[in-house]
Scaffold this active site. Structure first.
Site, PDB file in Angstrom:
ATOM      1  N   HIS A   1       3.005 -12.702  -5.340  1.00 38.92           N
ATOM      2  CA  HIS A   1       1.994 -12.886  -4.425  1.00 38.92           C
ATOM      3  C   HIS A   1       1.035 -14.253  -4.488  1.00 38.92           C
ATOM      4  CE1 HIS A   1      -1.877 -11.171  -2.102  1.00 38.92           C
ATOM      5  NE2 HIS A   1      -1.176  -9.753  -2.076  1.00 38.92           N
TER       6      HIS A   1
ATOM      7  N   ARG B   1       0.550  -1.247   0.033  1.00 39.78           N
ATOM      8  CA  ARG B   1      -0.189  -0.074   0.364  1.00 39.78           C
ATOM      9  C   ARG B   1       1.076   1.589  -0.206  1.00 39.78           C
ATOM     10  NH1 ARG B   1      -2.917  -3.624   2.491  1.00 39.78           N
ATOM     11  NH2 ARG B   1      -5.125  -3.759   1.923  1.00 39.78           N
TER      12      ARG B   1
ATOM     13  N   HIS C   1      -0.810  -2.511  -4.826  1.00 38.21           N
ATOM     14  CA  HIS C   1      -0.339  -3.451  -5.460  1.00 38.21           C
ATOM     15  C   HIS C   1      -0.076  -2.663  -6.603  1.00 38.21           C
ATOM     16  CE1 HIS C   1      -0.046  -6.220  -2.417  1.00 38.21           C
ATOM     17  NE2 HIS C   1      -1.260  -7.021  -2.506  1.00 38.21           N
TER      18      HIS C   1
ATOM     19  N   ASP D   1      -1.777  -9.286   8.665  1.00 38.80           N
ATOM     20  CA  ASP D   1      -1.542  -8.469   7.318  1.00 38.80           C
ATOM     21  C   ASP D   1      -0.282  -7.693   7.833  1.00 38.80           C
ATOM     22  OD1 ASP D   1      -1.819  -7.841   4.792  1.00 38.80           O
ATOM     23  OD2 ASP D   1      -4.346  -7.916   4.936  1.00 38.80           O
TER      24      ASP D   1
ATOM     25  N   GLU E   1       5.440 -12.637   1.552  1.00 38.89           N
ATOM     26  CA  GLU E   1       5.564 -11.468   0.039  1.00 38.89           C
ATOM     27  C   GLU E   1       6.976 -11.035   0.840  1.00 38.89           C
ATOM     28  OE1 GLU E   1       2.148  -9.096  -0.438  1.00 38.89           O
ATOM     29  OE2 GLU E   1       0.883 -10.169   0.294  1.00 38.89           O
TER      30      GLU E   1
HETATM   31  C1  BGC Z   1      -1.974  -7.209   1.465  1.00 34.36           C
HETATM   32  C2  BGC Z   1      -3.735  -7.768   1.834  1.00 34.36           C
HETATM   33  C3  BGC Z   1      -4.684  -7.936   0.557  1.00 34.36           C
HETATM   34  C4  BGC Z   1      -3.918  -8.794  -0.157  1.00 34.36           C
HETATM   35  C5  BGC Z   1      -4.436  -9.470  -1.643  1.00 34.36           C
HETATM   36  C6  BGC Z   1      -1.767  -8.666   0.878  1.00 34.36           C
HETATM   37  O1  BGC Z   1      -1.030  -8.526  -0.198  1.00 34.36           O
HETATM   38  O2  BGC Z   1      -0.988  -7.004   2.981  1.00 34.36           O
HETATM   39  O3  BGC Z   1      -3.993  -6.688   2.658  1.00 34.36           O
HETATM   40  O4  BGC Z   1      -5.521  -8.176   1.042  1.00 34.36           O
HETATM   41  O5  BGC Z   1      -2.805  -8.158  -0.909  1.00 34.36           O
HETATM   42  O6  BGC Z   1      -4.679  -8.193  -1.386  1.00 34.36           O
END
Ligand code: BGC
Length: 378
Positions: free
Chosen positions: A205, A106, A131, A277, A342
């Protein structure tokens, strides 16, 4: 488990065995059409090593579609969430196996200031950009390039991101390569150059489920993260800027812990993340070496995954938004049936001067390496 021990397998023989199946195929790369995204053809590449470990990658999003590894009885199964057709990916899945960029994770309020100029990014996650924005690198077709070396199954891909795409400055030329070696490592290498200063953060991812059964939860997986601090977040999952010690919290994975053992603990950060997360702070290795980040094991199948990286951060996401509701194409992703590890730079680094720098400038080369090693525990 019978079969041939590799040199690396022997080195790791204390806790795990290498993956051996017979008869041993030669390392290979095959490809086949995988459908069309609009007017563009999408190809599926299959990398196989001498132990029968198989990795599939498609050119849409330079996406890992499947990774097949044996369990302790030698039975092969896919250990990441994915589909055997292109359609569900086009209909929208939450970044399954994709290469995310230009900035993984983010960026607060979808904006940042660089060299005195403010840039507005595509806002696709509440107030934030996630992303890479609405159409990040995960939704682009990557071009396959010839790959040097014949000792391992290798796939090298390129994507040129135009200046201004999703709000980012500079034309960015990004490469990702996947190399599956006969010692059961998948080496993922990223590189990039730019025509103007820009943030860059590239990551894969994949959602792992080492049981090989996407209907089982990952709460019984045992995780170790080699980090003594993490970056706590606010309610929109943007880091507060603090590097908080994990000691005495449910974020302490310095010794192996079942993911489900503390996920429901009364903890403000777990509440804000809806589970795990968060970004863990990996201490840098000497030079540009890959260093141990995490080990994930599934006691039921015996499968184990070790992750090494040059990156400073590890986002551990416990699949909290896989909520069991039907997705656009009718598929259901049951709650917490996959987890992401990740390897990347810290979230929101372009707005957080104390975090490791993510700005790439003309004349510089971005590079990062992550190594996944597959093995089984007896
Ligand atoms: C994020 C999550 C998100 C997910 C899918 C992850 O990398 O940390 O918050 O919901 O990606 O979008």
């Amino acid at each position: 488990m019978s079969g041939v021990w590799t040199a690396m397998g022997l080195l790791a023989a204390v806790a795990t065995t290498s993956l051996a199946a017979s008869p041993a195929p030669k390392p290979s790369v095959a490809h086949a059409p995988f459908g069309r995204a609009g007017n563009e053809a999408v190809e599926l590449y299959t990398l196989t090593n001498a132990h029968g470990v198989e990795v599939q990658v498609m050119t849409y999003g330079a996406t890992l579609v499947s990774i097949k590894t044996p369990d302790r009885t030698g039975r092969l199964a896919n250990i990441i969430l994915g589909f055997d057709t292109l359609q569900p990916y086009l209909a929208g899945v939450p970044y399954f196996g994709a290469t995310v960029g230009r900035y993984a994770n983010r960026i607060a309020n979808a904006r940042f200031t660089l060299d005195g100029k403010q840039y507005e990014l595509s806002r696709n996650d509440g107030p934030n950009s996630l992303h890479g924005g609405s159409r990040g690198f995960d939704k682009r077709i990557w071009q396959v390039e010839p790959s040097p070396g014949k000792s391992a199954a290798t796939l090298r891909m390129k994507y040129v991101s135009a200046a201004g795409e999703e709000g980012y400055p500079g034309e960015l030329t990004a490469h990702v390569s996947y190399r599956l070696s006969d010692d059961d490592r998948l080496v993922i290498e990223y590189s990039a150059t730019t025509t103007a200063a820009t943030p860059v953060n590239l990551a894969n991812h994949a959602y792992f489920n080492l049981t090989g059964d996407p209907h089982q939860t990952i709460l019984g997986h045992v995780l170790t993260i080699d980090a003594s601090r993490f970056t706590p977040v606010n309610s929109t999952l943007i880091p507060l800027g603090e590097l908080r010690p994990v000691a005495g919290t449910p974020f302490d994975f310095r010794t192996p812990m079942a993911i489900g053992s503390r996920i429901a603990a009364d903890d403000e950060q777990l509440r804000l993340g809806h589970g795990y997360d968060h970004n863990w702070v990996l201490e840098p290795a000497a030079g540009h070496e890959v260093r141990l980040a995490a080990v994930l094991t599934d006691p039921t199948s015996g499968r184990s995954l070790e992750i090494r990286t040059t990156q400073p951060g590890l986002q551990f996401y416990s699949g909290n938004f896989l909520d069991g509701k039907p997705a656009g194409h009718g598929t259901v992703f049951p709650y917490r049936t996959g987890l992401c590890l990740e390897t990347q730079h810290f979230p929101d680094s372009p707005n957080q001067p104390a975090f490791p720098d993510t700005i790439l400038r003309p004349g510089q080369r971005y590079s990062a390496t992550t190594v996944l090693r597959f093995s089984v525990q007896k």
